[in-house]
Design a protein around this motif. Structure first.
Motif, PDB file in Angstrom:
ATOM      1  N   ALA A 102       0.684  -1.118   0.085  1.00  0.00           N
ATOM      2  CA  ALA A 102       0.018  -0.181  -0.095  1.00  0.00           C
ATOM      3  C   ALA A 102       0.725   1.204  -0.121  1.00  0.00           C
ATOM      4  O   ALA A 102       0.463   2.368  -0.806  1.00  0.00           O
ATOM      5  N   ALA A 103       1.952   1.168   0.673  1.00  0.00           N
ATOM      6  CA  ALA A 103       2.873   2.467   0.809  1.00  0.00           C
ATOM      7  C   ALA A 103       3.535   2.558  -0.396  1.00  0.00           C
ATOM      8  O   ALA A 103       3.768   3.854  -1.045  1.00  0.00           O
ATOM      9  N   ALA A 104       4.098   1.445  -0.897  1.00  0.00           N
ATOM     10  CA  ALA A 104       4.696   1.651  -2.392  1.00  0.00           C
ATOM     11  C   ALA A 104       3.944   2.127  -3.386  1.00  0.00           C
ATOM     12  O   ALA A 104       4.342   2.552  -4.382  1.00  0.00           O
ATOM     13  N   SER A 105       2.473   1.703  -3.330  1.00  0.00           N
ATOM     14  CA  SER A 105       1.517   2.438  -4.280  1.00  0.00           C
ATOM     15  C   SER A 105       0.791   3.585  -4.123  1.00  0.00           C
ATOM     16  O   SER A 105      -0.057   3.884  -5.016  1.00  0.00           O
ATOM     17  N   GLY A 106       1.063   4.179  -3.014  1.00  0.00           N
ATOM     18  CA  GLY A 106       0.564   5.465  -2.915  1.00  0.00           C
ATOM     19  C   GLY A 106      -0.840   5.410  -2.220  1.00  0.00           C
ATOM     20  O   GLY A 106      -1.870   6.295  -2.304  1.00  0.00           O
ATOM     21  N   ARG A 107      -1.159   4.288  -1.503  1.00  0.00           N
ATOM     22  CA  ARG A 107      -2.793   4.138  -1.345  1.00  0.00           C
ATOM     23  C   ARG A 107      -3.076   4.878   0.445  1.00  0.00           C
ATOM     24  O   ARG A 107      -2.713   3.798   1.277  1.00  0.00           O
ATOM     25  N   GLU A 108      -3.077   5.884   0.478  1.00  0.00           N
ATOM     26  CA  GLU A 108      -2.901   6.367   1.640  1.00  0.00           C
ATOM     27  C   GLU A 108      -4.148   5.969   2.699  1.00  0.00           C
ATOM     28  O   GLU A 108      -3.703   5.503   3.812  1.00  0.00           O
ATOM     29  N   GLN A 109      -5.274   5.655   1.930  1.00  0.00           N
ATOM     30  CA  GLN A 109      -6.422   5.096   3.108  1.00  0.00           C
ATOM     31  C   GLN A 109      -6.066   3.801   3.277  1.00  0.00           C
ATOM     32  O   GLN A 109      -6.287   3.433   4.525  1.00  0.00           O
ATOM     33  N   THR A 110      -5.468   3.161   2.446  1.00  0.00           N
ATOM     34  CA  THR A 110      -5.289   1.666   2.900  1.00  0.00           C
ATOM     35  C   THR A 110      -4.187   1.537   3.878  1.00  0.00           C
ATOM     36  O   THR A 110      -4.058   0.663   4.895  1.00  0.00           O
ATOM     37  N   VAL A 111      -3.252   2.493   3.721  1.00  0.00           N
ATOM     38  CA  VAL A 111      -2.008   2.393   4.863  1.00  0.00           C
ATOM     39  C   VAL A 111      -2.607   2.946   6.216  1.00  0.00           C
ATOM     40  O   VAL A 111      -2.226   2.326   7.270  1.00  0.00           O
TER      41      VAL A 111
END
Length: 355
Positions: free
Chosen positions: A303-312
């Motif tokens: 999630a962090a590597a893909s820029g998924r802020e809400q998932t992080v």
């Protein structure tokens, strides 16, 4: 009056040489639009080919060559990942970095660095070939502050300025060569006037006929900057290589994942795609929050590597391992920094993540 004159006499015997930009325009080569580029890890040590010294400077050939070798050694002593960064080659076609000499002076700069690059990651290009030009002659301008005599005479007196065309000293050339080799490695300019990556040559003074120079050196700051630059660049390259497989495994493109996929893969793929409802469902169904796929990625890393802020944010709330490392030793925070996902970096940092 004689005491006042005695105080000013040392100033009258002191001359000042104007500082010259090391790079044209005093900017990082390529100007504001220049995209930083790094060399892949497998490229080191970079092969350096050195052109012959121009004939008009033949009497300084041995001195200048040794000066360049000293600059190469200075960077090799720093190294990257415990390895030397440069190695001399006699084959121009095999060279990663070619060093040329220009005898004629250039009023805009003391040296140049040109680089060819190809696309790499999100933030860094991949260096392919670099060319350095070192300029051997320069106009040395000195100013004698004779205007101070105006304090004691009834008429103003201008300062005396002289300008002579000279070959550079070995010490001057060593600073310029070290500076341009730093650019060839990818380093930008430094704001520290005493650092070898500062864009202007060190200020020179002549006091009672003896020349003094503010010699710029390879500081600890530039050494740390080089290490951090390649940590970031290589992570950026790795992220670019992984992005396409992420999309394929996530079902965005390409065939479905094979049946032999690891148990952690579905959650990792959902986190990488930012499919938060699916992440919630998989966790409720019993999948481990820190389960891994074949590359060692956890859902939080994906999630962090893909820029998924809400998932992080959701995974952090559920207690995901902040400092888990993938099979290459990188963490979620490292990938977020490489991707320039500043909000995710802030989230992870506030939660106590380490790089």
């Amino acid at each position: 009056m004689k005491y006042a004159l005695g105080l000013f006499l040392p100033l009258l015997l002191c001359t000042v040489a104007a500082a010259q930009p090391i790079d044209a325009g005093g900017e990082f080569p390529g100007g504001e639009a220049y995209r930083p580029c790094g060399w892949p890890a497998e490229s080191f040590p970079l092969q350096v080919f050195i052109d012959p010294i121009p004939k008009p400077a033949a009497e300084r050939e041995r001195e200048y060559l040794q000066t360049l070798l000293d600059a190469i050694k200075a960077w090799n002593d720093v190294g990257i990942g415990g390895r030397p960064v440069f190695e001399q080659t006699g084959d121009r076609a095999d060279a990663d970095v070619a060093v040329a000499w220009q005898f004629e002076p250039n009023t805009a700069a003391s040296g140049f660095m040109q680089v060819q690059m190809r696309s790499g990651g999100r933030s860094y290009g991949v260096c392919v070939r670099s060319r350095i030009t070192l300029i051997l002659q320069h106009w040395r301008r000195r100013q004698i502050p004779t205007g101070l005599l105006g304090f004691f005479l009834p008429v103003p007196i201008p300062n005396f300025t002289s300008e002579n065309l000279e070959l550079r000293s070995a010490d001057e050339l060593r600073v310029i060569a070290t500076h341009e080799l730093g650019h060839a490695l990818g380093l930008p300019h430094s704001t520290d006037t005493g650092d070898v990556m500062y864009p202007f040559e060190g200020q020179k003074f002549i006091y009672y006929g003896i020349e003094f120079t503010n010699v710029q050196v390879l500081t600890e700051k530039s050494k740390r900057t080089l290490a951090a630059f390649y940590d970031d660049a290589w992570l950026d390259f790795r992220l670019a290589q992984i992005e396409r497989p992420i999309k394929t495994r996530s079902g965005l493109t390409g065939p479905p994942p094979p049946a032999a996929a690891s148990r952690g893969r579905p959650l990792v793929e959902a986190a990488a795609a930012g499919r938060l409802p699916e992440v919630e469902r998989l966790l409720a169904g019993g999948l481990e929050i820190d389960g891994r796929d074949e590359s060692g990625w956890t859902p939080l890393i994906a999630a962090a590597a893909s820029g998924r802020e809400q998932t992080v944010a959701y995974l952090l709330q559920k207690g995901a391992d902040l400092n888990a490392r993938d099979s290459s030793g990188y963490t979620a925070l490292g990938y977020a920094r490489a991707g320039r996902f500043t909000r995710i970096v802030d989230l992870l940092t506030r939660a106590g993540a380490q790089n």
